[in-house]
Design a protein around this motif. Sequence first.
Motif, PDB file in Angstrom:
ATOM      1  N   SER A 236       0.973  -1.293   0.056  1.00 20.43           N
ATOM      2  CA  SER A 236      -0.114   0.125   0.074  1.00 20.43           C
ATOM      3  C   SER A 236       0.963   1.378   0.163  1.00 20.43           C
ATOM      4  CB  SER A 236      -0.935   0.086   1.296  1.00 20.43           C
ATOM      5  OG  SER A 236      -0.048   0.025   2.683  1.00 20.43           O
ATOM      6  N   THR A 237       0.344   2.489  -0.666  1.00 17.13           N
ATOM      7  CA  THR A 237       0.972   3.785  -0.699  1.00 17.13           C
ATOM      8  C   THR A 237       0.205   4.602   0.568  1.00 17.13           C
ATOM      9  OG1 THR A 237      -0.250   4.352  -2.485  1.00 17.13           O
ATOM     10  CG2 THR A 237       2.002   3.441  -2.731  1.00 17.13           C
ATOM     11  N   PRO A 238       1.191   5.767   0.829  1.00 20.50           N
ATOM     12  CA  PRO A 238       2.642   5.923   0.908  1.00 20.50           C
ATOM     13  C   PRO A 238       3.366   5.113   1.591  1.00 20.50           C
ATOM     14  CG  PRO A 238       1.570   7.540   2.182  1.00 20.50           C
ATOM     15  CD  PRO A 238       0.575   6.736   1.640  1.00 20.50           C
ATOM     16  N   ALA A 239       4.488   4.844   1.145  1.00 22.34           N
ATOM     17  CA  ALA A 239       5.352   3.722   1.841  1.00 22.34           C
ATOM     18  C   ALA A 239       6.850   3.928   1.521  1.00 22.34           C
ATOM     19  CB  ALA A 239       5.112   2.266   1.279  1.00 22.34           C
ATOM     20  N   LEU A 240       7.717   3.685   2.562  1.00 20.93           N
ATOM     21  CA  LEU A 240       9.187   4.006   2.586  1.00 20.93           C
ATOM     22  C   LEU A 240       9.859   2.536   2.374  1.00 20.93           C
ATOM     23  CD1 LEU A 240       9.283   6.817   4.973  1.00 20.93           C
ATOM     24  CD2 LEU A 240       9.523   7.279   2.615  1.00 20.93           C
ATOM     25  N   VAL A 241      10.877   2.395   1.624  1.00 18.26           N
ATOM     26  CA  VAL A 241      11.582   1.137   1.851  1.00 18.26           C
ATOM     27  C   VAL A 241      13.107   1.622   1.982  1.00 18.26           C
ATOM     28  CG1 VAL A 241      12.571  -0.779   0.461  1.00 18.26           C
ATOM     29  CG2 VAL A 241      10.220   0.171   0.014  1.00 18.26           C
ATOM     30  N   LEU A 242      13.941   1.252   3.069  1.00 18.08           N
ATOM     31  CA  LEU A 242      15.098   1.558   3.490  1.00 18.08           C
ATOM     32  C   LEU A 242      16.038   0.537   2.943  1.00 18.08           C
ATOM     33  CD1 LEU A 242      13.588   3.307   5.211  1.00 18.08           C
ATOM     34  CD2 LEU A 242      14.958   3.111   7.013  1.00 18.08           C
ATOM     35  N   ILE A 243      16.957   0.759   2.142  1.00 21.16           N
ATOM     36  CA  ILE A 243      17.898  -0.223   1.407  1.00 21.16           C
ATOM     37  C   ILE A 243      19.379   0.223   1.908  1.00 21.16           C
ATOM     38  CG2 ILE A 243      18.504  -1.119  -0.553  1.00 21.16           C
ATOM     39  CD1 ILE A 243      15.940   0.006  -1.806  1.00 21.16           C
ATOM     40  N   PRO A 244      19.930  -0.583   2.864  1.00 19.81           N
ATOM     41  CA  PRO A 244      21.448  -0.371   3.279  1.00 19.81           C
ATOM     42  C   PRO A 244      22.229  -0.865   2.003  1.00 19.81           C
ATOM     43  CG  PRO A 244      20.348  -1.590   4.802  1.00 19.81           C
ATOM     44  CD  PRO A 244      19.340  -1.678   3.576  1.00 19.81           C
ATOM     45  N   LYS A 245      23.348  -0.304   1.968  1.00 16.17           N
ATOM     46  CA  LYS A 245      24.322  -0.787   0.997  1.00 16.17           C
ATOM     47  C   LYS A 245      24.671  -1.828   1.129  1.00 16.17           C
ATOM     48  CE  LYS A 245      27.699   2.169   0.063  1.00 16.17           C
ATOM     49  NZ  LYS A 245      29.269   2.958   0.799  1.00 16.17           N
ATOM     50  N   ASN A 246      24.619  -2.393   2.392  1.00 16.24           N
ATOM     51  CA  ASN A 246      25.105  -3.991   2.582  1.00 16.24           C
ATOM     52  C   ASN A 246      23.990  -4.449   3.669  1.00 16.24           C
ATOM     53  OD1 ASN A 246      27.775  -3.967   1.187  1.00 16.24           O
ATOM     54  ND2 ASN A 246      28.445  -2.744   2.765  1.00 16.24           N
ATOM     55  N   GLY A 247      23.065  -4.925   3.253  1.00 17.46           N
ATOM     56  CA  GLY A 247      22.027  -5.305   4.094  1.00 17.46           C
ATOM     57  C   GLY A 247      20.765  -5.712   3.304  1.00 17.46           C
ATOM     58  N   ARG A 248      19.581  -6.094   4.049  1.00 13.24           N
ATOM     59  CA  ARG A 248      18.125  -6.176   3.550  1.00 13.24           C
ATOM     60  C   ARG A 248      17.337  -5.094   3.560  1.00 13.24           C
ATOM     61  NH1 ARG A 248      17.129 -11.677   3.352  1.00 13.24           N
ATOM     62  NH2 ARG A 248      14.934 -11.371   3.770  1.00 13.24           N
ATOM     63  N   PRO A 249      16.586  -4.805   2.738  1.00 10.59           N
ATOM     64  CA  PRO A 249      15.543  -3.709   2.623  1.00 10.59           C
ATOM     65  C   PRO A 249      14.479  -3.817   3.654  1.00 10.59           C
ATOM     66  CG  PRO A 249      15.829  -4.793   0.407  1.00 10.59           C
ATOM     67  CD  PRO A 249      16.516  -5.770   1.220  1.00 10.59           C
ATOM     68  N   LYS A 250      14.297  -2.825   3.975  1.00  5.66           N
ATOM     69  CA  LYS A 250      13.057  -2.805   5.282  1.00  5.66           C
ATOM     70  C   LYS A 250      11.882  -1.919   4.909  1.00  5.66           C
ATOM     71  CE  LYS A 250      12.389  -1.506  10.193  1.00  5.66           C
ATOM     72  NZ  LYS A 250      13.015  -0.755  11.242  1.00  5.66           N
ATOM     73  N   VAL A 251      10.700  -2.253   4.867  1.00  7.41           N
ATOM     74  CA  VAL A 251       9.722  -1.393   4.527  1.00  7.41           C
ATOM     75  C   VAL A 251       9.002  -0.750   5.685  1.00  7.41           C
ATOM     76  CG1 VAL A 251       7.282  -1.298   3.477  1.00  7.41           C
ATOM     77  CG2 VAL A 251       8.854  -3.012   2.711  1.00  7.41           C
ATOM     78  N   VAL A 252       8.951   0.615   5.622  1.00 11.33           N
ATOM     79  CA  VAL A 252       8.201   1.574   6.650  1.00 11.33           C
ATOM     80  C   VAL A 252       7.122   2.136   6.289  1.00 11.33           C
ATOM     81  CG1 VAL A 252       8.847   3.447   8.251  1.00 11.33           C
ATOM     82  CG2 VAL A 252      10.671   1.759   7.630  1.00 11.33           C
ATOM     83  N   ASN A 253       6.056   2.215   6.745  1.00  9.24           N
ATOM     84  CA  ASN A 253       4.808   2.604   6.382  1.00  9.24           C
ATOM     85  C   ASN A 253       4.571   4.078   7.014  1.00  9.24           C
ATOM     86  OD1 ASN A 253       3.798   0.761   4.644  1.00  9.24           O
ATOM     87  ND2 ASN A 253       3.244  -0.497   6.500  1.00  9.24           N
ATOM     88  N   SER A 254       5.278   4.511   7.978  1.00 13.91           N
ATOM     89  CA  SER A 254       5.294   5.666   8.847  1.00 13.91           C
ATOM     90  C   SER A 254       6.501   6.503   8.635  1.00 13.91           C
ATOM     91  CB  SER A 254       4.448   5.500  10.011  1.00 13.91           C
ATOM     92  OG  SER A 254       4.583   7.058  10.715  1.00 13.91           O
ATOM     93  N   PRO A 255       6.465   7.646   8.415  1.00 17.20           N
ATOM     94  CA  PRO A 255       7.785   8.551   8.245  1.00 17.20           C
ATOM     95  C   PRO A 255       8.231   8.826   9.778  1.00 17.20           C
ATOM     96  CG  PRO A 255       6.022  10.051   7.782  1.00 17.20           C
ATOM     97  CD  PRO A 255       5.636   8.438   7.832  1.00 17.20           C
ATOM     98  N   THR A 256       7.363   8.661  10.825  1.00 24.03           N
ATOM     99  CA  THR A 256       7.704   9.019  12.081  1.00 24.03           C
ATOM    100  C   THR A 256       8.922   8.429  12.461  1.00 24.03           C
ATOM    101  OG1 THR A 256       6.279   7.519  13.096  1.00 24.03           O
ATOM    102  CG2 THR A 256       5.516   9.759  12.629  1.00 24.03           C
ATOM    103  N   LEU A 258      11.577   7.482  11.082  1.00 25.05           N
ATOM    104  CA  LEU A 258      12.485   7.203   9.939  1.00 25.05           C
ATOM    105  C   LEU A 258      13.996   7.679  10.326  1.00 25.05           C
ATOM    106  CD1 LEU A 258      12.892   6.662   7.015  1.00 25.05           C
ATOM    107  CD2 LEU A 258      12.544   9.030   6.459  1.00 25.05           C
ATOM    108  N   ILE A 259      13.971   8.574  11.369  1.00 28.27           N
ATOM    109  CA  ILE A 259      15.442   9.166  11.786  1.00 28.27           C
ATOM    110  C   ILE A 259      15.923   8.010  12.694  1.00 28.27           C
ATOM    111  CG2 ILE A 259      16.622  11.047  13.236  1.00 28.27           C
ATOM    112  CD1 ILE A 259      15.798  11.967  10.402  1.00 28.27           C
ATOM    113  N   THR A 260      15.236   7.543  13.470  1.00 26.12           N
ATOM    114  CA  THR A 260      15.620   6.455  14.288  1.00 26.12           C
ATOM    115  C   THR A 260      16.152   5.109  13.490  1.00 26.12           C
ATOM    116  OG1 THR A 260      13.861   6.984  16.149  1.00 26.12           O
ATOM    117  CG2 THR A 260      14.929   4.678  16.265  1.00 26.12           C
ATOM    118  N   ASP A 261      15.197   4.781  12.553  1.00 25.98           N
ATOM    119  CA  ASP A 261      15.858   3.384  11.906  1.00 25.98           C
ATOM    120  C   ASP A 261      16.843   3.913  11.103  1.00 25.98           C
ATOM    121  OD1 ASP A 261      13.209   2.120  12.542  1.00 25.98           O
ATOM    122  OD2 ASP A 261      12.177   3.056  10.698  1.00 25.98           O
ATOM    123  N   LEU A 262      16.992   5.138  10.472  1.00 26.53           N
ATOM    124  CA  LEU A 262      18.462   5.317   9.743  1.00 26.53           C
ATOM    125  C   LEU A 262      19.515   5.221  10.964  1.00 26.53           C
ATOM    126  CD1 LEU A 262      16.997   8.186   7.434  1.00 26.53           C
ATOM    127  CD2 LEU A 262      18.032   5.833   6.663  1.00 26.53           C
TER     128      LEU A 262
END
Length: 267
Positions: A236-256, A258-262
Amino acid sequence: MRVFPLLLSSLLISTTLIAAEKGPSEDQRVGEGLVLMLKGENQKAWDLLFPEAKAGNVTAMYHLGMMMMRSTETADHLQRAKTFFDAAAKRGHKGSQAMLIQVEKSLAAASPGSIPTILGMSGLPSPADIEGAKRQAERLKQGVGRFIEPMRSAAADVTIKAFVADNSQAVENIRAAAELVRARFGERVDTQFFVVIDQATWDPKRVFNQQSSQLPTLGFQPDMGGRIANQYGVRSTPALVLIPKNGRPKVVNSPTSLITDLTSLLN
């Protein structure tokens, strides 16, 4: 004895009342200023951000620098932007350090002494040339500018792929979060926006209307039928996918968060 619980309860109530009297926190004021800036309400944004910058808030300095970078109607807007970026960069702000390099290059290119003359004529553009270039740039932005991903000088440690389908309030929240990410992490994080398009029902006016045009262009790319989103498990949208250079992608449905996850991915 019930004296201690009563004292503790009174202390908690007093602390809550004092916090309420103080009003919004520093981060809340900066966040409100950023949202106003993204909406194009620059004077209101300035009124909130400038006191925070004077108090030493480097994030407020960064956003004021970005505001001045875009204020091309002000003759010395680049020099003003440099002042804010320089102050924040000296305090260790990574995003401002990167922007300071860019603004210094722009100032050097704009210096008359750096442009050679041809047959005694200056290479600087005339006012008519500048206005013509602005009109051409605006036509380009309206036509294809939103589908062009900006160039980067280095590979990012984490790539954020943001998938949207319309211009809702949630999308604006994601754009504000993307600005905060850029201010905090600079070029360590790259944000890419994708518009999920269902060819049977998609209406471009729901995304590219006057409201969305007030937001800074980070580069929109069409995702026909949601094929790219499906690759990362986006349902579903909107959605964020965090893709580390060396790691597995992670789907995040809320931007709240985001800073903590990064922060956890980058540390």
